[in-house]
Each structure stands twice: as structure tokens, then as C-alpha cells.
Design a protein around this motif. Structure first.
Motif, short mmCIF file in Angstrom:
data_model
loop_
_atom_site.label_atom_id
_atom_site.label_comp_id
_atom_site.label_asym_id
_atom_site.label_seq_id
_atom_site.Cartn_x
_atom_site.Cartn_y
_atom_site.Cartn_z
N THR A 1 -17.69 9.22 7.94
CA THR A 1 -17.75 10.54 7.91
C THR A 1 -16.30 11.09 8.33
O THR A 1 -15.59 12.13 7.79
N ASP A 2 -15.69 10.55 9.40
CA ASP A 2 -14.53 11.02 9.72
C ASP A 2 -13.12 10.62 9.17
O ASP A 2 -12.26 11.60 8.75
N ILE A 3 -13.30 9.51 8.25
CA ILE A 3 -12.33 9.10 7.31
C ILE A 3 -12.34 10.06 6.25
O ILE A 3 -11.28 10.66 5.62
N ALA A 4 -13.48 10.89 5.91
CA ALA A 4 -13.55 11.73 4.69
C ALA A 4 -12.82 13.01 5.06
O ALA A 4 -12.39 13.87 4.14
N ARG A 5 -12.54 13.40 6.23
CA ARG A 5 -11.56 14.30 6.69
C ARG A 5 -10.15 14.44 6.08
O ARG A 5 -9.54 15.32 6.08
N PHE A 6 -10.14 13.19 5.49
CA PHE A 6 -8.51 12.77 5.15
C PHE A 6 -8.47 12.28 3.61
O PHE A 6 -8.24 11.04 3.45
N PRO A 7 -9.08 13.12 2.81
CA PRO A 7 -9.21 12.71 1.11
C PRO A 7 -7.73 11.99 0.74
O PRO A 7 -6.69 12.64 0.97
N GLY A 8 -7.82 10.95 0.03
CA GLY A 8 -6.58 10.24 -0.62
C GLY A 8 -5.89 9.47 0.37
O GLY A 8 -5.04 8.83 0.20
N SER A 9 -6.31 9.37 1.62
CA SER A 9 -5.89 8.32 2.47
C SER A 9 -6.17 6.88 2.40
O SER A 9 -7.43 6.60 1.83
N THR A 10 -5.22 5.81 2.65
CA THR A 10 -5.54 4.60 2.47
C THR A 10 -6.16 4.13 3.66
O THR A 10 -5.49 4.37 4.86
N LEU B 1 0.83 -1.11 -0.10
CA LEU B 1 0.00 -0.02 0.10
C LEU B 1 0.85 1.23 -0.12
O LEU B 1 0.62 2.25 -0.85
N MET B 2 1.89 1.07 0.67
CA MET B 2 2.89 2.35 0.77
C MET B 2 3.46 2.68 -0.52
O MET B 2 3.80 3.81 -0.99
N ARG B 3 3.88 1.52 -1.42
CA ARG B 3 4.32 1.93 -2.59
C ARG B 3 3.46 2.17 -3.73
O ARG B 3 3.91 3.09 -4.47
N GLU B 4 2.33 1.76 -3.42
CA GLU B 4 1.20 2.11 -4.69
C GLU B 4 0.31 3.22 -4.40
O GLU B 4 -0.12 3.88 -5.47
N TYR B 5 -0.08 3.33 -3.27
CA TYR B 5 -0.85 4.54 -2.77
C TYR B 5 -0.43 5.75 -1.96
O TYR B 5 -1.11 6.58 -1.34
N GLY B 6 0.67 5.74 -1.63
CA GLY B 6 1.42 6.70 -0.75
C GLY B 6 1.29 6.42 0.79
O GLY B 6 1.18 5.36 1.11
N ASN B 7 1.53 7.49 1.53
CA ASN B 7 2.16 7.44 2.97
C ASN B 7 0.94 7.65 3.98
O ASN B 7 1.27 7.79 5.27
N GLU B 8 -0.13 8.07 3.60
CA GLU B 8 -1.27 8.53 4.62
C GLU B 8 -2.26 7.45 4.80
O GLU B 8 -2.73 6.84 3.73
N PHE B 9 -2.46 7.13 6.11
CA PHE B 9 -3.35 6.07 6.44
C PHE B 9 -4.23 6.34 7.41
O PHE B 9 -4.05 7.42 8.29
N PRO C 1 -11.75 3.62 -4.82
CA PRO C 1 -10.80 2.77 -4.61
C PRO C 1 -9.48 2.77 -5.18
O PRO C 1 -8.51 2.45 -4.86
N ALA C 2 -9.76 3.71 -6.32
CA ALA C 2 -8.29 3.98 -7.08
C ALA C 2 -7.32 4.74 -6.35
O ALA C 2 -6.21 4.83 -6.64
N THR C 3 -7.92 5.68 -5.41
CA THR C 3 -7.11 6.59 -4.80
C THR C 3 -7.31 6.37 -3.23
O THR C 3 -6.48 7.05 -2.56
N MET C 4 -8.32 5.95 -2.80
CA MET C 4 -8.76 5.72 -1.49
C MET C 4 -9.30 3.96 -1.19
O MET C 4 -10.24 3.94 -0.91
N PRO C 5 -8.18 3.42 -1.54
CA PRO C 5 -8.66 1.90 -1.22
C PRO C 5 -8.64 1.35 0.35
O PRO C 5 -8.10 2.07 1.08
N ILE C 6 -9.36 0.34 0.58
CA ILE C 6 -9.48 -0.29 1.63
C ILE C 6 -8.55 -1.54 1.74
O ILE C 6 -8.65 -2.26 0.76
N GLY C 7 -7.51 -1.43 2.38
CA GLY C 7 -6.55 -2.55 2.38
C GLY C 7 -6.99 -3.36 3.70
O GLY C 7 -7.09 -2.79 4.79
N SER C 8 -7.09 -4.76 3.62
CA SER C 8 -7.58 -5.43 4.59
C SER C 8 -6.79 -6.76 4.87
O SER C 8 -6.19 -7.35 3.74
#
Length: 384
Positions: free
Chosen positions: A193-202, A137-145, A226-233
Motif C-alpha cells: 500500500t505504501d509503494i502505491a503512493r509512488f506510481p511508476g517507481s521501480t 533498471l535506470m536505463r530501462e525504467y527511469g530514476n525513481e525507486f 511490471p511494464a511500468t512498475m517492475p520488481i527488480g531483484s
């Protein structure tokens, strides 16, 4: 002696939840144990003895798990048990198994940092799923979680490991939230709703059971792409995807040693046998496969040892590999965990997992994360 080959049935205990919040996946584990036992009995049983299942419903409850483990060991005369999904049920049952010197085969991914001489861990240890997921996830989608999980031990401990790994490699965790095992719509909506405060976060989800369906649907309803804010599980497998539907699951990512779409001869055989019993649409996840293959590991070890005593089986296990649907698996002699094949999968429009990356060799279990940054499975094959 349990090693006698007099043809008397060999009773084994099976503890899974047919009811309760995690029944959606535990029923598949129960089915898999029955399938493996049927195969073993069709081949002549274990040391000439047919295997007979004594099973109880755990009801997704640690208190019930403790009581039913006691019933098996005290009343039913069982020494070998296959079962438990939630870490809380494993931790409730295991002291009873230890007291009576039984052996628990635990077929579920878990948080690691545990060893019992009376437990064989056949689900993924942290280095076999948590570290691969974080790295991918860090390699493909960045460093914010954003971390979200169910309110019990497994998500807390898993997110502790995930947070440590992310921050050690330059990432940032915005929030870490927990919801009840049976969340209401309002509780799910509040966290989304709280997650939406951090757009682009994985988003990393360790929600289990029925709450998974509602959470993924709420994320889709909120418009998370999911292309920019995927759920990794680690906990969303084929059973959960089937329950929520492809529309809610499409584009999201899971780390696991097994996916139903895996192209091996052994998996085709397993999948066909399982679905012949439970229907062509029956979902099969990594937890299902682990429940299946650990029964075959047990049978091989008993034959090798010439005994069905727990201690003899445990000693024989490391020398008894099994060609499982995921690949060749074996138990590590030092820590009772299993060599597994880490993989990354993404749900496609049909609700199936497309395998993005997989290992080319089984990875040794490292439940204590002694070498968390080690590129154990860097010899991966990319599937785009």
C-alpha cells in the motif's frame, strides 16, 4: 595428514537449511552439492579418496549455524565446509571456521565488503549483480525507486549500496522499508500500500525466502504493472518463482550470474543430471549452480595441490578454473571471490527467465566496489 591417498573417505561438511524460512532455495543448494559429490566420486574421488558428506540442517538460524559448524570442526573432524545461504548464518559460522583453520565455501550472492582467509565466496559480489541491476533498471525504467527487503543484514547492506549507486547517477529513492523474515499478510499489504503512493517507481526487492511469494502476489493483487512498475531483484530465482507461480512473477526482473534457461553445453548436462534426480520441474537457480560448481572447484584444487589441507586448497584454487554451467569460473587470488558472468533475466508467462542481457566474459569480483562505475561487462549481448 589429510593428503594421504589411502582410500579412506574424505569427510566434508555441508550446512544448509532443510527447514526454515529460506529452505525453499537452500534445499536446491544441498541437492547440488550432493550431485557434484556424486560426480566426483564416480570419477574416482579426490586424490583416490571417496568424498563423504556430513550434513546438518541450519533451520535458517544463525545460532544453529554456529553450533553446527562447531560440531563439524570439533566433533566430526571436518576441515572443509560447503554451505550457508543467509549472510547472518555465514557470519555466525565463519568465526568458528577461522578458529579451527578450516575452509568455508560460501555459494550465495552477498553484500560484499568482507574478506576471510578461511572463506571462498562463489556467489555474486556487488559489482557482479547489484551494479548491473541498478544500471539496467535506470536505463530501462527511469530514476525513481522504492527499496524493500527482509529485516536482516544482507538487505540492509545491499540497499545501502543500491541507494548510493542510484543517487550517484541522478536517481531518487522514495522509501526504504524492511519486513520480518516471516511477514504476515497484513505486513505485506501495508508495504505494498505504501509503494502505491509512488506510481511508476521501480521496486527493488531484497526479500528472501517465504516472504518473496507473498510480496510478489500482493504486488500483482495491487495491480502494479511490471511494464511500468517492475520488481527488480537479486534474490528472486527459479525456486522462488516456482513457489509463487508464473502469474505473480511474470514480467519481473532478476540480476544473477546464472539462469536455468542458459544455453550452454555444460548447463544442459547439469540441468539434465539435476532434474533426473529431482524431477523435470525441479527449479535450479544461481544459488544452486554456485553450490554445484564450487564443489568441483574444490576437487580440482585438491588434485592440483596434491593435498586436502585447507591452506593448500586455497593456494591452488586460482590456478584451477572450472567450466561451470554459467561459463568458465575461477577464484581470484587476491580476494577469494569468484570470476562470474553477470546476467539480467525477466520472467516470462511460463515462469522461465528470458535472458535480456549477459556478459561476454567473466567479470572479476570487486567485493569492496573499488570501481563501482566501471563498465566491466559492457561487452554484453542483448537478447531483447
Amino acid at each position: 595428514m589429510m593428503s594421504q591417498s589411502d582410500g579412506a573417505p574424505l569427510k566434508v561438511g555441508v550446512l544448509f537449511s532443510r527447514t526454515g524460512v529460506t529452505a525453499v532455495v537452500e534445499r536446491t543448494q544441498l541437492n547440488a552439492v550432493h550431485l557434484a559429490v556424486d560426480e566426483i566420486n564416480a570419477a574416482g574421488g579426490v586424490l583416490g579418496r571417496p568424498v563423504e558428506i556430513v550434513e546438518y540442517d541450519l533451520e535458517s538460524s544463525p545460532k544453529v549455524a554456529e553450533a553446527r559448524a562447531r560440531d563439524l570442526l570439533e566433533t566430526d573432524g571436518v576441515r572443509l565446509i560447503f554451505g550457508c545461504y543467509m549472510s547472518s548464518t555465514r557470519k555466525a559460522a565463519l568465526p568458528v571456521v577461522e578458529k579451527y583453520r578450516g575452509l568455508l565455501f560460501y555459494p550465495t550472492l552477498y553484500e560484499g565488503f568482507e574478506f576471510s582467509s578461511n572463506c571462498i565466496y562463489s556467489g555474486a559480489a556487488p559489482n557482479q549483480n547489484i551494479v548491473p541491476l541498478a544500471r539496467y533498471l535506470m536505463r530501462e525504467y527511469g530514476n525513481e525507486f522504492y527499496l524493500v527487503g527482509s529485516n536482516y543484514i544482507y538487505p540492509y547492506e545491499t540497499n545501502r549500496i543500491m541507494r548510493d549507486f542510484i543517487t550517484a547517477f541522478g536517481g531518487k529513492v522514495h522509501e526504504e522499508r524492511y519486513i520480518p523474515l516471516r511477514p504476515s499478510e497484513d505486513e505485506l499489504r501495508t508495504v505494498v500500500t505504501d509503494i502505491a503512493r509512488f506510481p511508476g517507481s521501480t521496486i527493488i526487492s531484497t526479500i528472501v525466502g517465504d516472504g518473496t511469494t507473498g510480496f510478489y502476489r500482493e504486488c500483482r493483487r495491487a495491480g502494479f504493472d511490471p511494464a511500468t512498475m517492475p520488481i527488480g531483484s537479486l534474490t528472486t530465482g527459479e525456486a522462488e518463482v516456482a513457489a509463487m507461480g508464473a502469474e505473480a512473477a511474470e514480467g519481473h526482473i532478476t540480476s544473477a550470474p546464472y539462469f536455468q534457461t542458459l544455453d550452454t553445453v555444460e548447463n544442459a548436462r547439469f540441468r539434465d543430471a539435476y532434474q533426473a534426480l529431482h524431477g523435470a520441474a525441479a527449479p535450479i537457480s544461481a544459488c544452486t549452480e554456485a553450490a554445484y560448481m564450487q564443489v568441483h572447484l574444490f576437487a580440482r584444487a585438491a588434485e592440483q595441490a596434491g593435498s586436502t589441507e585447507p591452506g593448500a586448497i586455497k593456494r591452488a584454487l586460482p590456478a584451477c578454473p572450472f567450466k561451470a554451467p554459467q561459463g568458465m569460473v575461477s577464484v581470484d587470488a587476491e580476494n577469494n571471490h569468484t570470476y562470474l558472468w553477470p546476467r539480467i533475466g525477466r520472467v516470462d508467462s511460463s515462469g522461465r527467465f528470458a535472458i535480456l542481457e549477459d556478459s561476454k566474459a567473466a567479470v572479476r569480483p570487486d567485493p569492496y566496489l573499488i570501481n563501482p562505475a566501471e563498465e566491466d561487462w559492457s561487452r554484453r549481448a542483448s537478447h531483447g
